[in-house]
Design a protein around this motif. Sequence first.
Motif, PDB file in Angstrom:
ATOM      1  N   MET A 218       0.902  -1.314   0.000  1.00  0.00           N
ATOM      2  CA  MET A 218      -0.030  -0.141  -0.020  1.00  0.00           C
ATOM      3  C   MET A 218       0.801   1.328   0.059  1.00  0.00           C
ATOM      4  O   MET A 218       0.675   2.165  -0.641  1.00  0.00           O
ATOM      5  CB  MET A 218      -1.048  -0.045   1.136  1.00  0.00           C
ATOM      6  CG  MET A 218      -1.843  -1.062   1.206  1.00  0.00           C
ATOM      7  SD  MET A 218      -3.265  -1.000   0.047  1.00  0.00           S
ATOM      8  CE  MET A 218      -4.497  -2.090   0.563  1.00  0.00           C
ATOM      9  N   LEU A 246      -4.226  -1.121  12.772  1.00  0.00           N
ATOM     10  CA  LEU A 246      -4.776   0.147  12.133  1.00  0.00           C
ATOM     11  C   LEU A 246      -5.264   0.761  13.466  1.00  0.00           C
ATOM     12  O   LEU A 246      -5.236   2.085  13.406  1.00  0.00           O
ATOM     13  CB  LEU A 246      -5.858  -0.113  11.260  1.00  0.00           C
ATOM     14  CG  LEU A 246      -5.531  -0.632  10.025  1.00  0.00           C
ATOM     15  CD1 LEU A 246      -6.687  -0.905   9.204  1.00  0.00           C
ATOM     16  CD2 LEU A 246      -4.818   0.126   9.172  1.00  0.00           C
ATOM     17  N   THR A 255       2.719   5.155   6.894  1.00  0.00           N
ATOM     18  CA  THR A 255       1.488   4.967   6.769  1.00  0.00           C
ATOM     19  C   THR A 255       0.797   5.396   7.792  1.00  0.00           C
ATOM     20  O   THR A 255       0.940   5.413   8.970  1.00  0.00           O
ATOM     21  CB  THR A 255       1.261   3.282   6.876  1.00  0.00           C
ATOM     22  OG1 THR A 255       2.321   2.919   5.766  1.00  0.00           O
ATOM     23  CG2 THR A 255      -0.108   2.816   6.816  1.00  0.00           C
ATOM     24  N   PRO A 258      -5.556   5.532   9.853  1.00  0.00           N
ATOM     25  CA  PRO A 258      -7.172   6.001   9.410  1.00  0.00           C
ATOM     26  C   PRO A 258      -8.160   6.837  10.250  1.00  0.00           C
ATOM     27  O   PRO A 258      -7.924   6.419  11.537  1.00  0.00           O
ATOM     28  CB  PRO A 258      -7.580   4.705   8.746  1.00  0.00           C
ATOM     29  CG  PRO A 258      -7.351   3.626   9.672  1.00  0.00           C
ATOM     30  CD  PRO A 258      -5.660   4.044  10.128  1.00  0.00           C
ATOM     31  N   ILE A 261     -12.614   2.845   9.652  1.00  0.00           N
ATOM     32  CA  ILE A 261     -12.460   1.580   8.887  1.00  0.00           C
ATOM     33  C   ILE A 261     -13.666   0.763   8.873  1.00  0.00           C
ATOM     34  O   ILE A 261     -14.496   0.876   9.791  1.00  0.00           O
ATOM     35  CB  ILE A 261     -11.457   0.722   9.899  1.00  0.00           C
ATOM     36  CG1 ILE A 261     -10.361   1.373  10.372  1.00  0.00           C
ATOM     37  CG2 ILE A 261     -11.364  -0.404   9.469  1.00  0.00           C
ATOM     38  CD1 ILE A 261      -9.717   0.937  11.513  1.00  0.00           C
ATOM     39  N   ASN A 305      -8.387   5.935   4.576  1.00  0.00           N
ATOM     40  CA  ASN A 305      -9.284   5.019   5.191  1.00  0.00           C
ATOM     41  C   ASN A 305      -8.942   3.569   4.731  1.00  0.00           C
ATOM     42  O   ASN A 305      -8.573   3.266   3.634  1.00  0.00           O
ATOM     43  CB  ASN A 305     -10.726   5.421   5.124  1.00  0.00           C
ATOM     44  CG  ASN A 305     -10.701   6.805   5.929  1.00  0.00           C
ATOM     45  OD1 ASN A 305      -9.845   6.901   6.941  1.00  0.00           O
ATOM     46  ND2 ASN A 305     -11.939   7.625   5.691  1.00  0.00           N
ATOM     47  N   TRP A 306      -9.593   2.655   5.482  1.00  0.00           N
ATOM     48  CA  TRP A 306      -9.197   1.088   4.993  1.00  0.00           C
ATOM     49  C   TRP A 306     -10.637   0.525   4.961  1.00  0.00           C
ATOM     50  O   TRP A 306     -11.491   0.623   5.720  1.00  0.00           O
ATOM     51  CB  TRP A 306      -8.376   0.598   6.202  1.00  0.00           C
ATOM     52  CG  TRP A 306      -7.210   0.822   6.013  1.00  0.00           C
ATOM     53  CD1 TRP A 306      -6.390   2.040   6.214  1.00  0.00           C
ATOM     54  CD2 TRP A 306      -5.996  -0.186   5.328  1.00  0.00           C
ATOM     55  NE1 TRP A 306      -5.131   2.190   6.099  1.00  0.00           N
ATOM     56  CE2 TRP A 306      -4.894   0.917   5.451  1.00  0.00           C
ATOM     57  CE3 TRP A 306      -5.725  -1.376   5.028  1.00  0.00           C
ATOM     58  CZ2 TRP A 306      -3.463   0.466   5.172  1.00  0.00           C
ATOM     59  CZ3 TRP A 306      -4.367  -1.592   4.674  1.00  0.00           C
ATOM     60  CH2 TRP A 306      -3.519  -0.985   4.856  1.00  0.00           C
ATOM     61  N   TYR A 307     -10.679  -0.361   4.018  1.00  0.00           N
ATOM     62  CA  TYR A 307     -12.077  -1.337   3.864  1.00  0.00           C
ATOM     63  C   TYR A 307     -11.519  -2.780   3.901  1.00  0.00           C
ATOM     64  O   TYR A 307     -10.813  -3.172   3.010  1.00  0.00           O
ATOM     65  CB  TYR A 307     -12.540  -0.846   2.513  1.00  0.00           C
ATOM     66  CG  TYR A 307     -13.892  -1.531   2.075  1.00  0.00           C
ATOM     67  CD1 TYR A 307     -14.601  -2.155   3.019  1.00  0.00           C
ATOM     68  CD2 TYR A 307     -14.260  -1.659   0.614  1.00  0.00           C
ATOM     69  CE1 TYR A 307     -15.771  -2.701   2.292  1.00  0.00           C
ATOM     70  CE2 TYR A 307     -15.369  -2.225   0.185  1.00  0.00           C
ATOM     71  CZ  TYR A 307     -16.222  -2.840   1.021  1.00  0.00           C
ATOM     72  OH  TYR A 307     -17.148  -3.293   0.603  1.00  0.00           O
ATOM     73  N   LEU A 308     -11.876  -3.259   4.928  1.00  0.00           N
ATOM     74  CA  LEU A 308     -11.614  -4.971   5.058  1.00  0.00           C
ATOM     75  C   LEU A 308     -12.537  -5.662   4.811  1.00  0.00           C
ATOM     76  O   LEU A 308     -13.884  -5.391   5.227  1.00  0.00           O
ATOM     77  CB  LEU A 308     -11.157  -5.228   6.370  1.00  0.00           C
ATOM     78  CG  LEU A 308     -10.066  -4.319   6.980  1.00  0.00           C
ATOM     79  CD1 LEU A 308      -9.415  -4.609   8.629  1.00  0.00           C
ATOM     80  CD2 LEU A 308      -8.593  -4.155   6.042  1.00  0.00           C
ATOM     81  N   ALA A 322     -10.494   4.196  -0.796  1.00  0.00           N
ATOM     82  CA  ALA A 322     -10.131   3.648   0.432  1.00  0.00           C
ATOM     83  C   ALA A 322      -9.204   2.396   0.157  1.00  0.00           C
ATOM     84  O   ALA A 322      -9.406   1.824  -1.143  1.00  0.00           O
ATOM     85  CB  ALA A 322     -11.165   3.215   1.345  1.00  0.00           C
ATOM     86  N   LYS A 323      -8.176   2.095   0.928  1.00  0.00           N
ATOM     87  CA  LYS A 323      -7.245   0.820   0.838  1.00  0.00           C
ATOM     88  C   LYS A 323      -8.304  -0.376   1.298  1.00  0.00           C
ATOM     89  O   LYS A 323      -8.683  -0.480   2.305  1.00  0.00           O
ATOM     90  CB  LYS A 323      -6.075   1.045   1.655  1.00  0.00           C
ATOM     91  CG  LYS A 323      -5.097   2.123   1.302  1.00  0.00           C
ATOM     92  CD  LYS A 323      -3.951   2.473   2.313  1.00  0.00           C
ATOM     93  CE  LYS A 323      -3.016   3.472   2.006  1.00  0.00           C
ATOM     94  NZ  LYS A 323      -3.721   4.726   1.949  1.00  0.00           N
ATOM     95  N   THR A 324      -8.195  -1.040   0.288  1.00  0.00           N
ATOM     96  CA  THR A 324      -9.121  -2.394   0.610  1.00  0.00           C
ATOM     97  C   THR A 324      -8.430  -3.627   0.585  1.00  0.00           C
ATOM     98  O   THR A 324      -7.208  -4.036  -0.352  1.00  0.00           O
ATOM     99  CB  THR A 324     -10.041  -2.100  -0.686  1.00  0.00           C
ATOM    100  OG1 THR A 324     -10.489  -1.146  -0.906  1.00  0.00           O
ATOM    101  CG2 THR A 324     -11.290  -3.589  -0.515  1.00  0.00           C
TER     102      THR A 324
END
Length: 715
Positions: A218, A246, A255, A258, A261, A305-308, A322-324
Amino acid sequence: MAKRGGKVGTTVLLLAGLWLGLAGSRWALALTAGPSRPGALKRLHATALTLKASSEDVERAATEAKAGLDQDWLQKTAEEIQQFGVDEVRDWAQAVLPKNTGVAETLYRQKVDGEALVELTSDDMKEMGILVGPRKVLAKRIAAVSAPPMAASGFQDDSEATEFIRELAEATPQDLGEGVQVFNLKTSLPVKPYGQSGPKLLTRNTTRRAWQATFELMKGGIERVAMLGVPGIGKSRNLALGLWHLVTGELPDGTLQPKAIVFEARQSGKVFLFTKGQGGQWKAQRLPIEDWKPSGCKHLEDPDNWYLVDAFKADNPMMLGAKTVIACSPDRDHYSHFVKDGGQCVFVEAFLWAEVEACYPELKTQVEKEEMRQRFQQVGGALRTLVADKGIYDEAVQLQRAEAEDFTTVERAFAGDLNTDEKKRMPTRLFTYRSVDGILRNVSVCSPGAAALLVEKHYDKLVPLWCDPSTPRSRYWLEDFVGALLTKLWAGKTGLAAFEVTNAANAAAKSAQWNYRQVIDLQVKEGLQLLECDTDHIFDARWREAVQRGSLEGRVLHSPENYPGIDYLLEFNHGISVTTSLQHGIAKAFRARLEEMLGNTGESRSFTLTFLITGDPQKFTPKGNDFKALMKMAEEGKSFDNICVQVVQIPKTLNSLSRKLCCGEIWGVSAALAVTFVSRLCILKLSGAGSSRPMAEAWSETQAQQSMVVSRGLQ
């Protein structure tokens, strides 16, 4: 009339005072218009009424404009408020508390800017001297603007998830050994599946490597990562390790932590939103997945932001800002479109047995440890199957056998492909990923039981794959299956033909002169137990114990990858090196390890090193200098009294293995050889050669003849 005119004049003067600037031109026109005074008075009165109405409209408009301006302030989001200076904070506070202008001035005097405002607590305001009434109103407003903007669109507060994320943010891992760590949490995210270890979060070297690789990717510009692993190894729980990084800020340099999340738990049908609330604590909200529209979530537009996504059904996540990260099995329908144009895969390994042993006390299971070890020998490191009830395990074994029927599955795995084929078959009950860094990956057989199953069904087809020189990993594939060759009892077979390798050249010769003498077969014994050694430490410890006992006691040890010199230990003084090459070295590191294990015991020792190869054994040559160095360890005054190097070719077909002799044949051979030895002694006696050396040579010749006969199976 005069009185009336005076009244009109007074009215005119009053109206002119109220709105002189606006009506000046109209008044001048009225005072000079027409010759008749009564007509002028009427016109003046009408104009006054009009001006009064206009004045009220203007006042109303001004009031409405002020209300609109206040409403604009009240619509500001937390992100916008955080950018306020002290002047803007004062204006915002005045809009919130229009009847308490002193509060706005207090904030201004205290130099409260936007970032300080959103962190302001009721206690802070009390210290500033703000009274309880306006303090409550202001605190409520700050809490409202700090709430996620999606809250009005369906997300609801989730107290259980909030408790979990706050506990996770304060948690620290504890080492259990063998690279296994545990977060001793008391709460868990309220979704399934979390039954393997309850609320405790177990992590391994491979899961930490996968997340480290993800963060680095990332940082380097990759936008989407698919985290792949075979089913049942804890990929869903592994997402919680990413959450921990995170929310704690335990992230690589560069990094950013976020602001939000999003965690999409597809199997449980829930979506969670984690954000920081008042006071900087994380909080959670929940939304049913059927109401979830990722494209409508403003948080997912922010690249910080992050998307899990915990994949359950075959559906690629949307490509958003968002970072996925998606955790899934190697099913192309889960991730193939997702990783195109800016995405990449990382890989998680199945459990090693050493890892299962380390975390066994933390598992919620009724399966005894020894039974679990036996299961591991068959199905490998799919923890879900290892801890399951017997019915589920038995079904997994049946599915494994069914999966082994199709050889195209094996060919695809040899090519490094574990993805589903056109018939939706995925060979993950037989094979698994191996990855040293989370990015580079290989495919290997998942267990000794799977290897034995494939050898039983497809041996004759496997041999060409092991011998293929165009495949760099063919030697490693062969190594995976050698354990089955060494430990499985082949019906009617007894061993593999072996040739001792010696150098007949004198010490001064520049090149070696290799001789090959067929000796007693490399035996395939019944009931041997294969033990995988996941680390050098485990392998050395078991080897050392075997030296002390003088036996491996029916076990065969498989060394970890990159262990020097040997891949298997057939007995405490017999090592196996697997190779597809016709020339091979004998590593200096191995010679040092051999001296350490056997050379310092104070007893005379012997050692046999067997090279297991795919080619002609009589064309195989050890590297000359390495061979000499090994042989010197058995010279006079050294630690060993004998060291033997031999070479064995794997059978090309199952039917080419040596035939097993029956008891009658063995007794017949023994009797015949005994007669041969006695006859030779008689000849020596008659010739007058009665020294010990000719007698020893006679015995040696007889042994050689015996080994040749037995290895050929009286063919």
